[in-house]
Write a protein that holds these residues in place. Sequence first.
Motif, PDB file in Angstrom:
ATOM      1  N   LYS A  86      27.267 -60.200 -36.740  1.00 52.82           N
ATOM      2  CA  LYS A  86      26.718 -60.349 -35.395  1.00 52.82           C
ATOM      3  C   LYS A  86      27.315 -59.312 -34.445  1.00 52.82           C
ATOM      4  N   THR A  90      25.350 -56.591 -31.701  1.00 49.43           N
ATOM      5  CA  THR A  90      25.347 -56.936 -30.278  1.00 49.43           C
ATOM      6  C   THR A  90      26.348 -56.073 -29.522  1.00 49.43           C
ATOM      7  N   TRP A 210      31.685 -53.192 -32.207  1.00 51.15           N
ATOM      8  CA  TRP A 210      30.503 -53.665 -31.495  1.00 51.15           C
ATOM      9  C   TRP A 210      29.452 -52.550 -31.420  1.00 51.15           C
ATOM     10  N   LYS A 215      21.742 -55.642 -28.843  1.00 48.63           N
ATOM     11  CA  LYS A 215      21.302 -56.603 -27.831  1.00 48.63           C
ATOM     12  C   LYS A 215      22.519 -57.196 -27.123  1.00 48.63           C
ATOM     13  N   ALA A 217      25.230 -59.790 -25.717  1.00 43.38           N
ATOM     14  CA  ALA A 217      25.761 -61.026 -26.295  1.00 43.38           C
ATOM     15  C   ALA A 217      25.222 -62.230 -25.550  1.00 43.38           C
TER      16      ALA A 217
END
Length: 471
Positions: A86, A90, A210, A215, A217
């Motif tokens: 993830k 993000t 990151w 997109k 968080a």
Amino acid sequence: MDEKLIVRLESAVARLEALSSGVGSGGARGIGEETVTDPAIVAFDDLVGQYLGRVSSAAEKIGGQVLDVTKIVQEAFNVQKELLIKAKQTQKPDLAGFAEFLKPLNEVIMKANALTEGRRSDYFNHLRSAVDSLSALAWIAYTGKDCGMSMPIAHVEESWQMAEFYNNKVLVEYKNKDPNHVEWAKAIKELYLPGLRDYVKSNYPLGPIWSPTGKPAAAPPKAPTPGAPAPPPPPPASLFSSESSQASSSRPKEGMAAVFQEISSGKPVTTGLRKVTDDMKTKNRVDRTGVVGVSEKEGRTSSRSFSKAGPPKLELQMGRKWVVENQIGKKQLVIDDCDAKQSVYVYGCKDSVLQIQGKVNNITIDKCTKMGVVFRDVVAACEIVNCNGVEVQCQGSAPTISVDNTAGCQLYLSKESLAASITTAKSSEINVLVPGAAPDGDWGEHALPQQFIHVFKDGHFETTPVSHSGG
């Protein structure tokens, strides 16, 4: 070696299947292809397959709570993998968003902590070792040198040091009893050192990566609207000890925070206060006297103590464990029919004395106050945990004595037990008394240090105990 190879092959097959399914479905194609081929994620799968698989294999042979906590450890590693994926998709969140990002990992850690609550189990050391080790996964919370935590590699090493205290107890207790427990303890240590440490060193030495173009968080949940039911209170412990000022200011203050908010609001501090009339003052009230009702006080005390403590016990359970619980003011407790395969667990006793007249495998004294225990020989260890003002005397031999989270402990050693290894943690006022040189000589008293001096020298810290001269 063959088993490890099989595990790695199965992991590779699973990644290929995920890749093929991702290519076949339009929406999942990007995630599947990018995830499976990412070197850091592939290396994480290898870490899980090589090290965590060994822990799970040993836990399945043991079963019970050891298997339960191992499954939670496996769940925590799975959650960490999802967070790593993830993070690559993000943008880096702010502090409030970071707490929301780490929420899944925090929930797993809280679930693991729940296994150690309540009455101490036979596998307490296994549970504490596994639960304390999970804090190593918080390396993913590192955001920079000013974030208040050590760098990822150092954090993993420091976290395992907290778990190793209990892990060593497992190794000592089962060294000559059950190789499956020894294998589990060794495997879970290697999962973190060198496993997770080397993984972080090779892939994330400066923290998670990151995506600058990903997109945003997910934002934390908004404050409840007026009239809506209040959400449940947060859990007692968390991966983060505090939240951001922005998130906390959006919620109504409680307790002392509400008081300071009211004072700083600019309103007169006496607004809303009631005037105290003469008849409301204590000295003028006819319903108040200087005498305390004895029957009322005793009734409240007895009912409160009865609700907290269960019935007293002194019994042998399943032929292998002596349980001594909730004994209050009993000075003649005796266990005389015991053998080296049995253990003794003393819990919640106060103002009592227990004599163990024989050799037993292990003795644990848990949450006792002003308790005296006299024993002859112990095969594995004598453990004193969460106690206050206890006295323990060994009349024979004891290879290991550990004192954990205890205030006030007197240890009396015999000549046969002078070679015992004494381990202390989070304890104070520990005195060890040893017999004198002459048969009728006075006992020598030695206070174990509870304060230490740490000096950084030649690239590392040197720790020395603070010595006190006795008067």
